[in-house]
Design an enzyme around this catalytic site. Structure first.
Site, PDB file in Angstrom:
ATOM      1  N   PRO A   9       0.786  -1.218   0.000  1.00 46.45           N
ATOM      2  CA  PRO A   9       0.000   0.000   0.000  1.00 46.45           C
ATOM      3  C   PRO A   9       0.830   1.285   0.000  1.00 46.45           C
ATOM      4  O   PRO A   9       1.883   1.358   0.633  1.00 46.45           O
ATOM      5  CB  PRO A   9      -0.816  -0.102   1.293  1.00 46.45           C
ATOM      6  CG  PRO A   9      -0.093  -1.082   2.135  1.00 46.45           C
ATOM      7  CD  PRO A   9       0.542  -2.050   1.190  1.00 46.45           C
ATOM      8  N   ASN A  10       0.307   2.238  -0.746  1.00 49.91           N
ATOM      9  CA  ASN A  10       0.848   3.609  -0.845  1.00 49.91           C
ATOM     10  C   ASN A  10       2.131   3.714  -1.674  1.00 49.91           C
ATOM     11  O   ASN A  10       2.620   4.821  -1.915  1.00 49.91           O
ATOM     12  CB  ASN A  10       1.062   4.233   0.552  1.00 49.91           C
ATOM     13  CG  ASN A  10      -0.222   4.276   1.349  1.00 49.91           C
ATOM     14  OD1 ASN A  10      -1.212   4.801   0.861  1.00 49.91           O
ATOM     15  ND2 ASN A  10      -0.242   3.692   2.538  1.00 49.91           N
ATOM     16  N   ARG A  17       4.986  11.089  -2.331  1.00 56.99           N
ATOM     17  CA  ARG A  17       4.735  10.721  -0.947  1.00 56.99           C
ATOM     18  C   ARG A  17       5.981  10.938  -0.083  1.00 56.99           C
ATOM     19  O   ARG A  17       7.021  10.310  -0.349  1.00 56.99           O
ATOM     20  CB  ARG A  17       4.378   9.231  -0.955  1.00 56.99           C
ATOM     21  CG  ARG A  17       4.256   8.615   0.384  1.00 56.99           C
ATOM     22  CD  ARG A  17       4.184   7.098   0.293  1.00 56.99           C
ATOM     23  NE  ARG A  17       4.000   6.578   1.615  1.00 56.99           N
ATOM     24  CZ  ARG A  17       4.328   5.357   1.988  1.00 56.99           C
ATOM     25  NH1 ARG A  17       4.824   4.495   1.132  1.00 56.99           N
ATOM     26  NH2 ARG A  17       4.152   4.987   3.233  1.00 56.99           N
ATOM     27  N   TYR A  22      11.194   8.940   1.233  1.00 55.95           N
ATOM     28  CA  TYR A  22      11.168   7.931   0.174  1.00 55.95           C
ATOM     29  C   TYR A  22      11.807   8.389  -1.144  1.00 55.95           C
ATOM     30  O   TYR A  22      11.899   7.602  -2.086  1.00 55.95           O
ATOM     31  CB  TYR A  22       9.715   7.476  -0.081  1.00 55.95           C
ATOM     32  CG  TYR A  22       9.097   6.837   1.142  1.00 55.95           C
ATOM     33  CD1 TYR A  22       9.617   5.654   1.674  1.00 55.95           C
ATOM     34  CD2 TYR A  22       8.008   7.419   1.785  1.00 55.95           C
ATOM     35  CE1 TYR A  22       9.064   5.073   2.807  1.00 55.95           C
ATOM     36  CE2 TYR A  22       7.445   6.842   2.923  1.00 55.95           C
ATOM     37  CZ  TYR A  22       7.983   5.672   3.421  1.00 55.95           C
ATOM     38  OH  TYR A  22       7.443   5.097   4.537  1.00 55.95           O
ATOM     39  N   ASN A  73       8.173  -5.561  -1.258  1.00 56.82           N
ATOM     40  CA  ASN A  73       8.107  -4.420  -0.355  1.00 56.82           C
ATOM     41  C   ASN A  73       6.656  -4.370   0.118  1.00 56.82           C
ATOM     42  O   ASN A  73       5.781  -3.850  -0.585  1.00 56.82           O
ATOM     43  CB  ASN A  73       8.500  -3.114  -1.062  1.00 56.82           C
ATOM     44  CG  ASN A  73       8.510  -1.943  -0.091  1.00 56.82           C
ATOM     45  OD1 ASN A  73       8.058  -2.071   1.058  1.00 56.82           O
ATOM     46  ND2 ASN A  73       9.012  -0.799  -0.524  1.00 56.82           N
ATOM     47  N   ALA A  76       3.375  -0.913   4.671  1.00 51.84           N
ATOM     48  CA  ALA A  76       2.856  -0.952   6.051  1.00 51.84           C
ATOM     49  C   ALA A  76       2.415  -2.358   6.471  1.00 51.84           C
ATOM     50  O   ALA A  76       2.454  -2.693   7.660  1.00 51.84           O
ATOM     51  CB  ALA A  76       1.698   0.029   6.191  1.00 51.84           C
ATOM     52  N   GLU A  97      12.655  -9.699   1.458  1.00 50.04           N
ATOM     53  CA  GLU A  97      11.950  -8.496   1.938  1.00 50.04           C
ATOM     54  C   GLU A  97      12.800  -7.267   1.634  1.00 50.04           C
ATOM     55  O   GLU A  97      13.993  -7.255   1.956  1.00 50.04           O
ATOM     56  CB  GLU A  97      11.749  -8.637   3.461  1.00 50.04           C
ATOM     57  CG  GLU A  97      11.159  -7.395   4.103  1.00 50.04           C
ATOM     58  CD  GLU A  97      11.041  -7.515   5.621  1.00 50.04           C
ATOM     59  OE1 GLU A  97      11.325  -8.591   6.193  1.00 50.04           O
ATOM     60  OE2 GLU A  97      10.686  -6.495   6.241  1.00 50.04           O
ATOM     61  N   HIS A  99      12.896  -2.741   1.606  1.00 59.02           N
ATOM     62  CA  HIS A  99      12.312  -1.437   1.953  1.00 59.02           C
ATOM     63  C   HIS A  99      13.205  -0.334   1.409  1.00 59.02           C
ATOM     64  O   HIS A  99      14.436  -0.483   1.387  1.00 59.02           O
ATOM     65  CB  HIS A  99      12.211  -1.269   3.476  1.00 59.02           C
ATOM     66  CG  HIS A  99      11.355  -2.311   4.099  1.00 59.02           C
ATOM     67  ND1 HIS A  99       9.995  -2.292   4.050  1.00 59.02           N
ATOM     68  CD2 HIS A  99      11.692  -3.453   4.751  1.00 59.02           C
ATOM     69  CE1 HIS A  99       9.511  -3.363   4.652  1.00 59.02           C
ATOM     70  NE2 HIS A  99      10.527  -4.089   5.080  1.00 59.02           N
ATOM     71  N   ARG A 106      13.682   4.110  12.113  1.00 58.91           N
ATOM     72  CA  ARG A 106      12.485   4.952  12.144  1.00 58.91           C
ATOM     73  C   ARG A 106      11.652   4.661  13.409  1.00 58.91           C
ATOM     74  O   ARG A 106      12.189   4.202  14.403  1.00 58.91           O
ATOM     75  CB  ARG A 106      11.700   4.733  10.853  1.00 58.91           C
ATOM     76  CG  ARG A 106      12.522   5.148   9.611  1.00 58.91           C
ATOM     77  CD  ARG A 106      11.727   5.003   8.326  1.00 58.91           C
ATOM     78  NE  ARG A 106      10.539   5.850   8.340  1.00 58.91           N
ATOM     79  CZ  ARG A 106       9.519   5.707   7.493  1.00 58.91           C
ATOM     80  NH1 ARG A 106       9.572   4.747   6.565  1.00 58.91           N
ATOM     81  NH2 ARG A 106       8.475   6.494   7.567  1.00 58.91           N
TER      82      ARG A 106
END
Ligand code: DQA
Length: 145
Positions: A9-10, A17, A22, A73, A76, A97, A99, A106
């Site tokens: 998502p996003n 964004r 990012y 990725n 969330a 995985e 990111h 973070r």
């Protein structure tokens, strides 16, 4: 060698964004970079994005027998989704995985990845280059299988 790239998502909003986190690269730019490198490495890729958990679960389930490796990725959903974790474990397709940001540097809620224990490894914090590193790791996973 077939690699499935999944984006949660996003990530369709990359470029606009929170660019301070990012970056300014869009998901379409990232896909183009990954395709270019995949061509050099003679790998075939499929690149998808969804804002829906169930759609991502479906794609993971369908990857069995069709793809050698998944690079995900999960955005969330990384931090919330037992369903994604179970899908990865159930299909048994080796999964990496990735990111863009360093999730460990973070907020505390991003430190925990529910999918990490069922993934071969995690690449986090290299911006859009995390995708290229994910591709290279996917090829390594396949070669050393
Ligand atoms: C992300 C990190 C996640 O914590 C966040 O929810 C995202 C993007 C990353 O690529 O840095 O949406 O997966």
């Amino acid at each position: 060698m077939k690699i499935l790239f999944l984006n949660g998502p996003n990530l369709n909003l990359l470029g606009q964004r929170e660019p301070e986190i990012y970056g300014h690269t869009t998901l379409a730019d990232i896909e183009a970079n990954v395709r270019e490198r995949a061509d050099e490495l003679k790998a075939e890729i499929d690149f998808r994005q969804s804002n829906l958990e169930g759609e991502l679960v479906g794609w993971i389930q369908q990857a069995k027998g069709k793809f050698d490796v998944i690079v995900i990725n999960a955005a969330a959903y990384t931090h919330t989704s037992i369903a994604l974790r179970d899908a990865i474990a159930a299909t048994g397709v080796p999964t990496i995985e990735i990111h863009l940001s360093n999730v460990h540097a973070r907020e505390e809620f991003r430190h925990k990845s529910l999918i990490a224990p069922v993934c071969r490894g995690q690449i986090t914090g290299f911006g859009h280059k995390s995708y290229i590193l994910g591709l290279e790791a996917a090829i390594d996973v396949k070669v050393s299988k």
